[in-house]
Design a protein around this motif. Structure first.
Motif, PDB file in Angstrom:
ATOM      1  N   GLY A  80      56.700  39.002  30.254  1.00 15.29           N
ATOM      2  CA  GLY A  80      55.593  39.699  29.465  1.00 15.29           C
ATOM      3  C   GLY A  80      54.605  38.666  29.124  1.00 15.29           C
ATOM      4  N   ALA A  81      54.445  37.277  29.631  1.00 13.59           N
ATOM      5  CA  ALA A  81      53.598  36.348  29.252  1.00 13.59           C
ATOM      6  C   ALA A  81      52.305  36.494  30.055  1.00 13.59           C
ATOM      7  CB  ALA A  81      54.100  35.024  29.443  1.00 13.59           C
ATOM      8  N   ARG A  82      51.391  36.362  29.558  1.00 14.79           N
ATOM      9  CA  ARG A  82      49.978  36.345  30.221  1.00 14.79           C
ATOM     10  C   ARG A  82      49.230  35.299  30.162  1.00 14.79           C
ATOM     11  NH1 ARG A  82      46.718  41.425  28.461  1.00 14.79           N
ATOM     12  NH2 ARG A  82      45.449  40.653  30.396  1.00 14.79           N
ATOM     13  N   TRP A  83      48.503  34.808  31.217  1.00 13.21           N
ATOM     14  CA  TRP A  83      47.958  33.671  31.076  1.00 13.21           C
ATOM     15  C   TRP A  83      46.673  33.727  31.923  1.00 13.21           C
ATOM     16  CZ3 TRP A  83      51.937  34.603  34.107  1.00 13.21           C
ATOM     17  CH2 TRP A  83      51.829  34.457  35.660  1.00 13.21           C
ATOM     18  N   ARG A  84      45.793  32.580  31.884  1.00 19.66           N
ATOM     19  CA  ARG A  84      44.415  32.625  32.647  1.00 19.66           C
ATOM     20  C   ARG A  84      44.480  31.227  33.052  1.00 19.66           C
ATOM     21  NH1 ARG A  84      39.896  35.446  28.561  1.00 19.66           N
ATOM     22  NH2 ARG A  84      40.976  37.167  28.382  1.00 19.66           N
ATOM     23  N   ARG A  85      43.283  31.192  34.187  1.00 22.68           N
ATOM     24  CA  ARG A  85      43.205  29.940  34.681  1.00 22.68           C
ATOM     25  C   ARG A  85      42.073  29.331  33.922  1.00 22.68           C
ATOM     26  NH1 ARG A  85      41.471  29.410  41.062  1.00 22.68           N
ATOM     27  NH2 ARG A  85      43.839  29.666  41.130  1.00 22.68           N
ATOM     28  N   THR A  86      42.354  28.051  33.353  1.00 20.15           N
ATOM     29  CA  THR A  86      41.364  27.607  32.639  1.00 20.15           C
ATOM     30  C   THR A  86      40.407  26.795  33.511  1.00 20.15           C
ATOM     31  OG1 THR A  86      42.881  25.387  32.813  1.00 20.15           O
ATOM     32  CG2 THR A  86      42.765  26.892  30.715  1.00 20.15           C
ATOM     33  N   ARG A  87      39.150  26.765  32.869  1.00 19.51           N
ATOM     34  CA  ARG A  87      37.813  26.161  33.519  1.00 19.51           C
ATOM     35  C   ARG A  87      37.375  25.199  32.620  1.00 19.51           C
ATOM     36  NH1 ARG A  87      34.482  31.040  35.418  1.00 19.51           N
ATOM     37  NH2 ARG A  87      32.971  29.428  36.090  1.00 19.51           N
ATOM     38  N   SER A  88      37.415  23.870  33.018  1.00 19.25           N
ATOM     39  CA  SER A  88      37.091  23.025  32.048  1.00 19.25           C
ATOM     40  C   SER A  88      35.443  22.829  32.025  1.00 19.25           C
ATOM     41  CB  SER A  88      37.575  21.610  32.383  1.00 19.25           C
ATOM     42  OG  SER A  88      37.388  21.219  33.921  1.00 19.25           O
ATOM     43  N   TRP A  89      34.826  23.337  33.149  1.00 25.83           N
ATOM     44  CA  TRP A  89      33.348  23.314  33.076  1.00 25.83           C
ATOM     45  C   TRP A  89      32.993  24.477  34.133  1.00 25.83           C
ATOM     46  CZ3 TRP A  89      31.438  22.746  38.011  1.00 25.83           C
ATOM     47  CH2 TRP A  89      32.145  22.403  38.986  1.00 25.83           C
ATOM     48  N   THR A  90      31.766  24.776  33.958  1.00 27.70           N
ATOM     49  CA  THR A  90      30.994  25.656  34.752  1.00 27.70           C
ATOM     50  C   THR A  90      29.540  25.382  35.400  1.00 27.70           C
ATOM     51  OG1 THR A  90      30.756  28.192  34.701  1.00 27.70           O
ATOM     52  CG2 THR A  90      30.090  27.074  32.644  1.00 27.70           C
ATOM     53  N   ARG A  91      29.427  25.974  36.294  1.00 28.00           N
ATOM     54  CA  ARG A  91      27.727  25.886  36.854  1.00 28.00           C
ATOM     55  C   ARG A  91      27.172  26.993  36.912  1.00 28.00           C
ATOM     56  NH1 ARG A  91      25.387  21.621  38.788  1.00 28.00           N
ATOM     57  NH2 ARG A  91      24.019  21.936  40.601  1.00 28.00           N
ATOM     58  N   SER A  92      26.085  27.049  36.447  1.00 29.67           N
ATOM     59  CA  SER A  92      25.223  28.244  36.539  1.00 29.67           C
ATOM     60  C   SER A  92      24.834  28.524  37.785  1.00 29.67           C
ATOM     61  CB  SER A  92      23.764  27.988  35.988  1.00 29.67           C
ATOM     62  OG  SER A  92      23.137  29.091  36.155  1.00 29.67           O
ATOM     63  N   ARG A  93      24.878  29.943  38.085  1.00 31.86           N
ATOM     64  CA  ARG A  93      24.315  30.647  39.286  1.00 31.86           C
ATOM     65  C   ARG A  93      23.080  30.751  39.729  1.00 31.86           C
ATOM     66  NH1 ARG A  93      29.444  34.863  40.305  1.00 31.86           N
ATOM     67  NH2 ARG A  93      30.940  33.563  39.779  1.00 31.86           N
ATOM     68  N   ASP A  94      22.246  30.353  38.651  1.00 35.03           N
ATOM     69  CA  ASP A  94      20.831  30.435  38.651  1.00 35.03           C
ATOM     70  C   ASP A  94      20.377  29.448  39.353  1.00 35.03           C
ATOM     71  OD1 ASP A  94      18.100  30.489  38.105  1.00 35.03           O
ATOM     72  OD2 ASP A  94      18.477  30.579  35.784  1.00 35.03           O
ATOM     73  N   ALA A  95      19.528  29.970  40.664  1.00 33.73           N
ATOM     74  CA  ALA A  95      18.863  28.922  41.583  1.00 33.73           C
ATOM     75  C   ALA A  95      17.846  28.080  40.857  1.00 33.73           C
ATOM     76  CB  ALA A  95      18.183  29.707  42.537  1.00 33.73           C
ATOM     77  N   ASP A  96      17.381  28.169  39.751  1.00 33.72           N
ATOM     78  CA  ASP A  96      16.449  27.568  39.317  1.00 33.72           C
ATOM     79  C   ASP A  96      17.164  26.621  38.054  1.00 33.72           C
ATOM     80  OD1 ASP A  96      14.238  28.235  40.867  1.00 33.72           O
ATOM     81  OD2 ASP A  96      13.773  29.935  39.517  1.00 33.72           O
ATOM     82  N   PHE A  97      18.467  26.539  38.144  1.00 35.08           N
ATOM     83  CA  PHE A  97      19.076  25.991  36.878  1.00 35.08           C
ATOM     84  C   PHE A  97      18.547  24.377  37.098  1.00 35.08           C
ATOM     85  CE2 PHE A  97      22.878  23.587  35.091  1.00 35.08           C
ATOM     86  CZ  PHE A  97      22.819  24.151  33.941  1.00 35.08           C
ATOM     87  N   GLU A  98      18.759  23.680  37.889  1.00 38.58           N
ATOM     88  CA  GLU A  98      18.351  22.386  37.733  1.00 38.58           C
ATOM     89  C   GLU A  98      16.984  21.986  37.451  1.00 38.58           C
ATOM     90  OE1 GLU A  98      20.547  19.899  38.424  1.00 38.58           O
ATOM     91  OE2 GLU A  98      22.087  21.174  38.761  1.00 38.58           O
ATOM     92  N   ARG A  99      15.919  22.766  37.969  1.00 40.71           N
ATOM     93  CA  ARG A  99      14.802  22.607  37.254  1.00 40.71           C
ATOM     94  C   ARG A  99      14.472  23.028  35.909  1.00 40.71           C
ATOM     95  NH1 ARG A  99      11.034  25.596  41.411  1.00 40.71           N
ATOM     96  NH2 ARG A  99      12.968  26.806  41.503  1.00 40.71           N
ATOM     97  N   LYS A 100      15.277  23.852  35.439  1.00 38.28           N
ATOM     98  CA  LYS A 100      14.921  24.210  33.970  1.00 38.28           C
ATOM     99  C   LYS A 100      15.637  23.303  33.056  1.00 38.28           C
ATOM    100  CE  LYS A 100      15.390  29.094  34.895  1.00 38.28           C
ATOM    101  NZ  LYS A 100      16.171  30.140  34.601  1.00 38.28           N
ATOM    102  N   GLY A 101      16.228  22.155  33.482  1.00 36.40           N
ATOM    103  CA  GLY A 101      16.721  21.086  32.592  1.00 36.40           C
ATOM    104  C   GLY A 101      15.621  20.220  31.995  1.00 36.40           C
ATOM    105  N   PRO A 102      16.097  19.326  30.669  1.00 33.64           N
ATOM    106  CA  PRO A 102      14.942  18.502  30.065  1.00 33.64           C
ATOM    107  C   PRO A 102      14.255  17.901  31.072  1.00 33.64           C
ATOM    108  CG  PRO A 102      17.165  17.971  29.558  1.00 33.64           C
ATOM    109  CD  PRO A 102      17.394  18.979  30.780  1.00 33.64           C
ATOM    110  N   GLY A 103      12.739  17.718  30.780  1.00 26.77           N
ATOM    111  CA  GLY A 103      11.888  16.908  31.580  1.00 26.77           C
ATOM    112  C   GLY A 103      11.106  17.651  32.722  1.00 26.77           C
ATOM    113  N   TRP A 104      11.540  19.039  33.104  1.00 25.82           N
ATOM    114  CA  TRP A 104      10.915  19.808  34.019  1.00 25.82           C
ATOM    115  C   TRP A 104       9.811  20.671  33.434  1.00 25.82           C
ATOM    116  CZ3 TRP A 104      11.600  19.054  39.031  1.00 25.82           C
ATOM    117  CH2 TRP A 104      12.675  18.182  39.454  1.00 25.82           C
TER     118      TRP A 104
END
Length: 82
Positions: free
Chosen positions: A58-82
């Protein structure tokens, strides 16, 4: 075994230093890490068998995600300096 700390997990020692039992091993329990740890103890068990054992208990587990990436197409441009 799953109730024990994985051998690769860093822990704070009384001297306030971070230390892991074996930094070359997994820092979290996964099916692969559990089957490898069992083999280290002389227990021949496959990844799928570990999964079946956990499901039967009855043990439950999840796949761990150490990082994630946005699915937003403009994500890179929204970072600092844009």
């Amino acid at each position: 075994m799953v109730k024990q700390t994985p051998p690769g997990r860093l822990e704070v020692q009384p001297s306030n230093e971070m230390w892991a039992e074996d930094e070359s091993k997994s820092s979290e329990w996964t099916l692969d890490a559990l089957s490898a740890a069992a083999r280290d103890l002389g227990i021949e068990v496959s990844r799928s068998q570990v999964r079946r054992i956990l499901l039967a208990e009855g043990a439950r587990w999840r796949r761990t995600r150490s990082w994630t990436r946005s699915r937003d197409a403009d994500f890179e441009r929204k970072g600092p300096g844009w």
